[in-house]
Design a protein around this motif. Sequence first.
Motif, PDB file in Angstrom:
ATOM      1  N   VAL A  15      39.474 -44.105  60.167  1.00  0.00           N
ATOM      2  CA  VAL A  15      40.603 -43.588  59.405  1.00  0.00           C
ATOM      3  C   VAL A  15      40.229 -42.232  58.820  1.00  0.00           C
ATOM      4  CG1 VAL A  15      42.138 -43.973  57.448  1.00  0.00           C
ATOM      5  CG2 VAL A  15      41.353 -45.906  58.799  1.00  0.00           C
ATOM      6  N   GLU A  16      41.107 -41.256  59.024  1.00  0.00           N
ATOM      7  CA  GLU A  16      40.928 -39.936  58.418  1.00  0.00           C
ATOM      8  C   GLU A  16      41.623 -39.968  57.052  1.00  0.00           C
ATOM      9  OE1 GLU A  16      41.867 -35.258  59.353  1.00  0.00           O
ATOM     10  OE2 GLU A  16      42.346 -36.749  60.867  1.00  0.00           O
ATOM     11  N   ILE A  17      40.837 -40.267  56.020  1.00  0.00           N
ATOM     12  CA  ILE A  17      41.379 -40.456  54.672  1.00  0.00           C
ATOM     13  C   ILE A  17      42.091 -39.199  54.180  1.00  0.00           C
ATOM     14  CG2 ILE A  17      40.746 -40.863  52.256  1.00  0.00           C
ATOM     15  CD1 ILE A  17      40.689 -43.365  53.906  1.00  0.00           C
ATOM     16  N   LYS A  18      41.575 -38.024  54.512  1.00  0.00           N
ATOM     17  CA  LYS A  18      42.203 -36.774  54.073  1.00  0.00           C
ATOM     18  C   LYS A  18      43.656 -36.713  54.534  1.00  0.00           C
ATOM     19  CE  LYS A  18      41.818 -31.779  54.460  1.00  0.00           C
ATOM     20  NZ  LYS A  18      41.106 -30.653  55.045  1.00  0.00           N
ATOM     21  N   ARG A  19      43.904 -37.124  55.768  1.00  0.00           N
ATOM     22  CA  ARG A  19      45.263 -37.097  56.316  1.00  0.00           C
ATOM     23  C   ARG A  19      46.175 -38.094  55.594  1.00  0.00           C
ATOM     24  NH1 ARG A  19      47.877 -35.099  60.611  1.00  0.00           N
ATOM     25  NH2 ARG A  19      49.405 -36.371  61.683  1.00  0.00           N
ATOM     26  N   VAL A  20      45.663 -39.283  55.329  1.00  0.00           N
ATOM     27  CA  VAL A  20      46.452 -40.298  54.626  1.00  0.00           C
ATOM     28  C   VAL A  20      46.800 -39.812  53.222  1.00  0.00           C
ATOM     29  CG1 VAL A  20      46.425 -42.647  53.700  1.00  0.00           C
ATOM     30  CG2 VAL A  20      45.482 -42.203  55.969  1.00  0.00           C
ATOM     31  N   LEU A  21      45.826 -39.243  52.525  1.00  0.00           N
ATOM     32  CA  LEU A  21      46.070 -38.728  51.179  1.00  0.00           C
ATOM     33  C   LEU A  21      47.024 -37.540  51.195  1.00  0.00           C
ATOM     34  CD1 LEU A  21      42.503 -38.963  49.632  1.00  0.00           C
ATOM     35  CD2 LEU A  21      44.462 -40.455  49.206  1.00  0.00           C
ATOM     36  N   HIS A  22      46.905 -36.694  52.223  1.00  0.00           N
ATOM     37  CA  HIS A  22      47.797 -35.533  52.353  1.00  0.00           C
ATOM     38  C   HIS A  22      49.251 -35.988  52.453  1.00  0.00           C
ATOM     39  CE1 HIS A  22      49.511 -31.778  53.836  1.00  0.00           C
ATOM     40  NE2 HIS A  22      49.969 -32.448  54.872  1.00  0.00           N
ATOM     41  N   PHE A  23      49.511 -36.940  53.348  1.00  0.00           N
ATOM     42  CA  PHE A  23      50.882 -37.392  53.530  1.00  0.00           C
ATOM     43  C   PHE A  23      51.366 -38.201  52.328  1.00  0.00           C
ATOM     44  CE2 PHE A  23      50.031 -36.611  58.110  1.00  0.00           C
ATOM     45  CZ  PHE A  23      51.053 -35.697  58.300  1.00  0.00           C
ATOM     46  N   GLY A  24      50.468 -38.932  51.670  1.00  0.00           N
ATOM     47  CA  GLY A  24      50.841 -39.665  50.464  1.00  0.00           C
ATOM     48  C   GLY A  24      51.250 -38.728  49.347  1.00  0.00           C
ATOM     49  N   SER A  25      50.465 -37.672  49.159  1.00  0.00           N
ATOM     50  CA  SER A  25      50.792 -36.720  48.098  1.00  0.00           C
ATOM     51  C   SER A  25      52.043 -35.916  48.454  1.00  0.00           C
ATOM     52  CB  SER A  25      49.585 -35.826  47.837  1.00  0.00           C
ATOM     53  OG  SER A  25      49.768 -34.523  48.170  1.00  0.00           O
ATOM     54  N   LEU A  26      52.191 -35.552  49.721  1.00  0.00           N
ATOM     55  CA  LEU A  26      53.387 -34.823  50.159  1.00  0.00           C
ATOM     56  C   LEU A  26      54.639 -35.680  49.954  1.00  0.00           C
ATOM     57  CD1 LEU A  26      54.623 -32.323  51.475  1.00  0.00           C
ATOM     58  CD2 LEU A  26      54.087 -33.320  53.702  1.00  0.00           C
ATOM     59  N   ASN A  27      54.541 -36.948  50.273  1.00  0.00           N
ATOM     60  CA  ASN A  27      55.680 -37.843  50.093  1.00  0.00           C
ATOM     61  C   ASN A  27      56.006 -38.008  48.609  1.00  0.00           C
ATOM     62  OD1 ASN A  27      57.732 -39.344  51.170  1.00  0.00           O
ATOM     63  ND2 ASN A  27      56.550 -41.219  51.253  1.00  0.00           N
ATOM     64  N   ASN A  28      54.999 -38.033  47.762  1.00  0.00           N
ATOM     65  CA  ASN A  28      55.210 -38.128  46.325  1.00  0.00           C
ATOM     66  C   ASN A  28      55.946 -36.895  45.799  1.00  0.00           C
ATOM     67  OD1 ASN A  28      55.018 -39.162  43.733  1.00  0.00           O
ATOM     68  ND2 ASN A  28      53.021 -38.245  43.386  1.00  0.00           N
ATOM     69  N   VAL A  29      55.541 -35.728  46.243  1.00  0.00           N
ATOM     70  CA  VAL A  29      56.199 -34.486  45.819  1.00  0.00           C
ATOM     71  C   VAL A  29      57.643 -34.450  46.320  1.00  0.00           C
ATOM     72  CG1 VAL A  29      56.208 -31.976  46.111  1.00  0.00           C
ATOM     73  CG2 VAL A  29      54.073 -33.156  45.623  1.00  0.00           C
ATOM     74  N   MET A  30      57.864 -34.833  47.574  1.00  0.00           N
ATOM     75  CA  MET A  30      59.218 -34.818  48.137  1.00  0.00           C
ATOM     76  C   MET A  30      60.125 -35.810  47.413  1.00  0.00           C
ATOM     77  SD  MET A  30      59.276 -32.453  50.298  1.00  0.00           S
ATOM     78  CE  MET A  30      57.941 -31.537  49.582  1.00  0.00           C
ATOM     79  N   MET A  31      59.559 -36.946  46.994  1.00  0.00           N
ATOM     80  CA  MET A  31      60.351 -37.918  46.242  1.00  0.00           C
ATOM     81  C   MET A  31      60.743 -37.336  44.889  1.00  0.00           C
ATOM     82  SD  MET A  31      61.800 -40.766  46.295  1.00  0.00           S
ATOM     83  CE  MET A  31      61.315 -42.364  46.842  1.00  0.00           C
ATOM     84  N   ARG A  36      64.065 -38.463  47.700  1.00  0.00           N
ATOM     85  CA  ARG A  36      64.042 -39.367  48.840  1.00  0.00           C
ATOM     86  C   ARG A  36      62.685 -39.320  49.524  1.00  0.00           C
ATOM     87  NH1 ARG A  36      66.779 -36.691  54.151  1.00  0.00           N
ATOM     88  NH2 ARG A  36      65.319 -38.109  55.109  1.00  0.00           N
ATOM     89  N   SER A  37      62.414 -40.376  50.242  1.00  0.00           N
ATOM     90  CA  SER A  37      61.149 -40.511  50.956  1.00  0.00           C
ATOM     91  C   SER A  37      61.340 -40.045  52.396  1.00  0.00           C
ATOM     92  CB  SER A  37      60.722 -41.977  50.927  1.00  0.00           C
ATOM     93  OG  SER A  37      59.529 -42.156  51.628  1.00  0.00           O
ATOM     94  N   TYR A  38      60.294 -39.508  52.984  1.00  0.00           N
ATOM     95  CA  TYR A  38      60.363 -39.034  54.371  1.00  0.00           C
ATOM     96  C   TYR A  38      59.426 -39.826  55.246  1.00  0.00           C
ATOM     97  CZ  TYR A  38      63.064 -34.994  52.939  1.00  0.00           C
ATOM     98  OH  TYR A  38      64.054 -34.191  52.445  1.00  0.00           O
ATOM     99  N   ASP A  39      59.850 -40.066  56.478  1.00  0.00           N
ATOM    100  CA  ASP A  39      58.998 -40.705  57.481  1.00  0.00           C
ATOM    101  C   ASP A  39      58.301 -39.591  58.246  1.00  0.00           C
ATOM    102  OD1 ASP A  39      57.789 -42.267  59.415  1.00  0.00           O
ATOM    103  OD2 ASP A  39      59.641 -42.561  60.554  1.00  0.00           O
ATOM    104  N   PHE A  40      57.006 -39.442  58.048  1.00  0.00           N
ATOM    105  CA  PHE A  40      56.281 -38.346  58.668  1.00  0.00           C
ATOM    106  C   PHE A  40      55.904 -38.629  60.115  1.00  0.00           C
ATOM    107  CE2 PHE A  40      55.765 -37.534  54.145  1.00  0.00           C
ATOM    108  CZ  PHE A  40      56.259 -36.248  54.115  1.00  0.00           C
ATOM    109  N   ASN A  41      56.413 -39.726  60.652  1.00  0.00           N
ATOM    110  CA  ASN A  41      56.284 -39.984  62.088  1.00  0.00           C
ATOM    111  C   ASN A  41      57.557 -39.554  62.817  1.00  0.00           C
ATOM    112  OD1 ASN A  41      53.712 -41.115  61.867  1.00  0.00           O
ATOM    113  ND2 ASN A  41      54.585 -43.081  61.280  1.00  0.00           N
ATOM    114  N   GLY A  42      58.605 -39.285  62.058  1.00  0.00           N
ATOM    115  CA  GLY A  42      59.884 -38.885  62.630  1.00  0.00           C
ATOM    116  C   GLY A  42      60.049 -37.379  62.657  1.00  0.00           C
ATOM    117  N   CYS A  43      61.145 -36.931  63.221  1.00  0.00           N
ATOM    118  CA  CYS A  43      61.414 -35.504  63.419  1.00  0.00           C
ATOM    119  C   CYS A  43      61.514 -34.744  62.093  1.00  0.00           C
ATOM    120  CB  CYS A  43      62.688 -35.346  64.232  1.00  0.00           C
ATOM    121  SG  CYS A  43      63.071 -33.642  64.661  1.00  0.00           S
TER     122      CYS A  43
END
Length: 63
Positions: A15-31, A36-43
Amino acid sequence: MVNQVKGLMKKNGVVEIKRVLHFGSLNNVMMSVFGRSYDFNGCDGLELEGLVREGYELLGIFN
């Protein structure tokens, strides 16, 4: 995020923890900003992540 790390560990064994934390923090800021929450696997999520990454790069260069 814990479930995501667990799932990635089962799937890949690494697991690349940096990537998981990056998307977690990005999702927190976007919320906080958009409410709203974003699916970072989607377009939409991938496009948004690209824009944020480009913004960070622009902040780090000399004008």
